[in-house]
Design an enzyme around this catalytic site. Structure first.
Site, PDB file in Angstrom:
ATOM      1  N   MET A   1      37.891  37.634  47.600  1.00 42.39           N
ATOM      2  CA  MET A   1      38.055  38.966  47.012  1.00 42.39           C
ATOM      3  C   MET A   1      39.266  38.923  46.087  1.00 42.39           C
ATOM      4  O   MET A   1      40.242  38.235  46.383  1.00 42.39           O
ATOM      5  CB  MET A   1      38.291  39.981  48.134  1.00 42.39           C
ATOM      6  CG  MET A   1      38.749  41.362  47.664  1.00 42.39           C
ATOM      7  SD  MET A   1      38.807  42.580  49.004  1.00 42.39           S
ATOM      8  CE  MET A   1      40.191  41.973  49.967  1.00 42.39           C
TER       9      MET A   1
ATOM     10  N   ASP B   1      40.705  41.782  42.671  1.00 39.95           N
ATOM     11  CA  ASP B   1      41.175  43.133  42.328  1.00 39.95           C
ATOM     12  C   ASP B   1      40.432  44.291  43.011  1.00 39.95           C
ATOM     13  O   ASP B   1      39.214  44.256  43.132  1.00 39.95           O
ATOM     14  CB  ASP B   1      41.006  43.404  40.825  1.00 39.95           C
ATOM     15  CG  ASP B   1      41.519  42.310  39.943  1.00 39.95           C
ATOM     16  OD1 ASP B   1      42.028  41.302  40.448  1.00 39.95           O
ATOM     17  OD2 ASP B   1      41.402  42.473  38.712  1.00 39.95           O
TER      18      ASP B   1
ATOM     19  N   GLN C   1      36.538  43.075  43.407  1.00 40.24           N
ATOM     20  CA  GLN C   1      36.084  41.827  42.816  1.00 40.24           C
ATOM     21  C   GLN C   1      35.739  40.860  43.956  1.00 40.24           C
ATOM     22  O   GLN C   1      36.587  40.584  44.816  1.00 40.24           O
ATOM     23  CB  GLN C   1      37.192  41.237  41.925  1.00 40.24           C
ATOM     24  CG  GLN C   1      37.509  42.100  40.715  1.00 40.24           C
ATOM     25  CD  GLN C   1      36.496  41.905  39.603  1.00 40.24           C
ATOM     26  OE1 GLN C   1      36.522  40.910  38.892  1.00 40.24           O
ATOM     27  NE2 GLN C   1      35.579  42.853  39.459  1.00 40.24           N
TER      28      GLN C   1
ATOM     29  N   ARG D   1      40.300  43.398  28.400  1.00 33.01           N
ATOM     30  CA  ARG D   1      39.656  43.697  29.691  1.00 33.01           C
ATOM     31  C   ARG D   1      40.354  44.776  30.516  1.00 33.01           C
ATOM     32  O   ARG D   1      41.471  45.153  30.255  1.00 33.01           O
ATOM     33  CB  ARG D   1      39.516  42.421  30.517  1.00 33.01           C
ATOM     34  CG  ARG D   1      40.796  41.671  30.838  1.00 33.01           C
ATOM     35  CD  ARG D   1      40.445  40.376  31.584  1.00 33.01           C
ATOM     36  NE  ARG D   1      41.603  39.606  31.944  1.00 33.01           N
ATOM     37  CZ  ARG D   1      42.169  38.700  31.151  1.00 33.01           C
ATOM     38  NH1 ARG D   1      41.683  38.460  29.932  1.00 33.01           N
ATOM     39  NH2 ARG D   1      43.230  38.027  31.563  1.00 33.01           N
TER      40      ARG D   1
HETATM   41  C1  FRU Z   1      42.878  40.286  37.380  1.00 26.82           C
HETATM   42  C2  FRU Z   1      41.625  39.840  36.670  1.00 26.82           C
HETATM   43  C3  FRU Z   1      41.161  40.877  35.670  1.00 26.82           C
HETATM   44  C4  FRU Z   1      39.697  40.563  35.548  1.00 26.82           C
HETATM   45  C5  FRU Z   1      39.332  40.152  36.956  1.00 26.82           C
HETATM   46  C6  FRU Z   1      38.312  39.061  37.057  1.00 26.82           C
HETATM   47  O1  FRU Z   1      43.080  39.620  38.583  1.00 26.82           O
HETATM   48  O2  FRU Z   1      41.826  38.600  36.048  1.00 26.82           O
HETATM   49  O3  FRU Z   1      41.837  40.859  34.456  1.00 26.82           O
HETATM   50  O4  FRU Z   1      38.958  41.672  35.121  1.00 26.82           O
HETATM   51  O5  FRU Z   1      40.534  39.724  37.575  1.00 26.82           O
HETATM   52  O6  FRU Z   1      37.960  38.795  38.382  1.00 26.82           O
END
Ligand code: FRU
Length: 539
Positions: free
Chosen positions: A20, A22, A38, A145
């Site tokens: 896991m 973000d 994530q 992003r």
């Molecule tokens: C931050 C990040 C974000 C991206 C995501 C990808 O940890 O790198 O910038 O959207 O994680 O998993």
């Protein structure tokens, strides 16, 4: 792998297994807190990321739901990356997220609930005309992003910010939209700081100067300041500044330009990254989520089958007494896990001593403690003007006149493993005291392949205040808060002996001159029983 199972936390949010990172799109909807994250369903390392999803009534007890979004479109084939939720005035939920396309270009995409009448928001629809935003000219295709929650402009448009960089300057791009489908680039930048590199996971929110309540993201006006938070890809920490948002010029100006170089305060001086707040309309508070990664080896992560936890959600308010600084505090709901408690009042801890605190077990705790240095030592100290910085110090072993003193958590009986969380006070030649708050991982584990840094920073202490701390201990996580949350330090530790029933708690004072008086209250913490959702338990 049961070998490493003691590292598993019991009241911090984590999926049942795998990787896991973000926190994504946190929100409160029809009686439920939603948390997306994530997630790599294929293993305990980062990979093709999808959105995990869980729901809770209280931000502490979680039920895992099916994945909300997977990497099934050309525009998110390489990952359904970080995003934020916006709740429109009519209750509609809008989700904006970054897709890493089949060619690894970073684009922004729109998604929304398939059935808004479902409080659990199980099914999500990706807008058929995605992507809604491509990297603009002059911006790297892989430097675009993590869209923020949208806020309303005085013209009634929705505004978002997206992180990027120009050479080595971290920047916050701005876009306006009426419908979340078409966007207009707004001239200028919300904020930019040279030398900070790529800005990930920007967060932008208002904060009340007077009240303790949180503010909905679109609130602006008198008695309101704003916070910009960025996650610096280059140094893996979350930085913020409190300042003023000038809507007309689309510009954020930090209060403390001199000392903060635009974005100089950290949410947490330990491990805490890619954080994001949301406005909890049910309790009128702003709540912060942050990702706590691992500091063991990737090999160990794969062996244990999981990696990362989320911090206990923190209420965020402006620190009125110090100004231009936030206070972070674990949401009150975590206190519902408190079980039996033990109290130790006015213990005198002499220079160079360690005092065991007789409690049941010490692997799952909520600790509050207060410390006072005896006046004589403060007045008579022979040591002046010493520079002290946690991260470059010798940790809890480095002795000064007025510190270090605090607690040894996740310690074993013979002290071959322990994690000191402590204060270190220095007196200036002007008589002023300067206090640091640190967490020392250097003796936390006999294992050799784990992070052993010393974390921490300065903490403002006002006249007549005692030194106070709060520590949440959860097997391999130590989340610490000093002076009501002015300075926070989160550690990951991997004890091999100080586990389960063998874990102990001690007071220590390694100062050479100061005796400290300590009062400590310790609660045993229950598990939050975070588990898969069973449809028969809908109510
Ligand atoms: C931050 C990040 C974000 C991206 C995501 C990808 O940890 O790198 O910038 O959207 O994680 O998993």
């Amino acid at each position: 792998n049961t070998m490493l199972s003691w590292q598993r936390t019991v009241f911090h949010f984590q999926p049942e297994k795998n990787w896991m990172n973000d926190p994504n799109g946190p929100l409160y909807y029809k009686g439920w807190y939603h948390f997306f994250y994530q997630y790599n369903p294929k293993g305990a390392v980062w990979g093709v990321i999808v959105w995990g999803h869980a729901v809770s009534r209280d931000l502490i007890h979680w039920l895992h739901l099916p994945l909300a979004m997977v990497a099934d479109q050309w525009y998110d084939k390489n990952g359904v990356w970080t995003g934020s939720a916006t709740i429109l005035p009519d209750g509609q939920v809008i989700m904006l997220y970054t897709g890493s396309t089949n060619e690894s270009v970073q684009v922004q995409n729109l998604a929304y609930p398939a059935d808004p009448s479902d409080p659990l928001l199980v099914d999500w629809i990706k807008y058929p005309s995605n992507p809604v935003l491509f990297p603009p000219p002059g911006i790297g295709t892989m430097d675009f992003r993590d869209p923020t929650t949208a806020w309303l402009t005085s013209e009634g448009k929705w505004r978002i910010s997206i992180g990027s960089k120009l050479n080595k300057t971290g920047i916050a791009l701005v876009y306006d939209t009426n419908d979340f489908k078409t966007y207009e680039r707004v001239e200028g930048l919300l904020h930019a700081v040279p030398g900070t590199g790529m800005w990930e996971c920007i967060d932008f929110f208002p904060i009340s100067i007077k009240g303790e309540n949180g503010l909905d993201t679109s609130i602006n006006g008198e008695n309101v300041k704003h916070v910009v938070k960025v996650s610096l890809d280059d140094d893996r920490h979350d930085y913020y500044a409190v300042g003023t948002y000038d809507e007309k010029n689309v510009k954020f100006t930090p209060d403390d330009l001199k000392n903060d170089v635009g974005i100089g305060l950290r949410y947490d001086y330990g491990i805490f990254y890619a954080s994001k707040t949301f406005y909890d309309q049910s309790k009128e508070r702003r709540v912060l989520w942050g990702w706590i990664g691992e500091s063991d080896s990737e090999y160990s992560d794969v062996a244990k089958g999981w990696a990362s936890v989320q911090g206990i959600p923190r209420t965020v308010t402006l620190n009125k007494k110090t100004g231009s600084r936030l206070l972070q505090w674990p949401v009150a709901e975590v206190e519902s896990l408190r079980l039996r408690s033990d109290e130790f009042e006015n213990l005198k801890v002499k220079p160079g001593s360690v005092v065991p605190l007789e409690i049941e077990t010490a692997a799952q705790l909520d600790i509050v403690a207060e410390f006072e240095i005896d006046n004589k030592a403060l007045e008579m100290t022979s040591q002046f003007n010493r520079e002290y910085e946690c991260s470059t110090s010798g940790g809890a072993a480095e002795r000064g006149a007025l510190g270090p003193f605090g607690l040894l958590v996740l310690a074993n009986e013979d002290l071959s493993e322990y994690t000191p969380t402590y204060f270190y006070v220095v007196k200036g030649s002007d008589g002023q005291l300067k206090t640091s708050f640190c967490s020392d991982q250097s003796r936390s584990s006999l294992a050799t392949d784990v992070g052993k840094k010393i974390f921490g920073s300065f903490v403002p202490v006002l006249e007549d205040e005692k030194l106070s701390l709060r520590i949440l201990v959860d097997h391999s996580v130590v989340e610490s808060f000093a002076q009501g949350g002015r300075t926070c330090v989160t550690s990951r530790v991997y004890p091999t002996k100080a586990i389960y029933g063998a874990a102990r708690l001690f007071l220590f004072n390694n100062a050479t001159e100061a005796t400290v008086t300590a009062s400590v209250k310790v609660w045993q913490m229950n598990s939050a029983f975070i588990r898969p959702f069973n449809p028969n338990q809908r109510n």
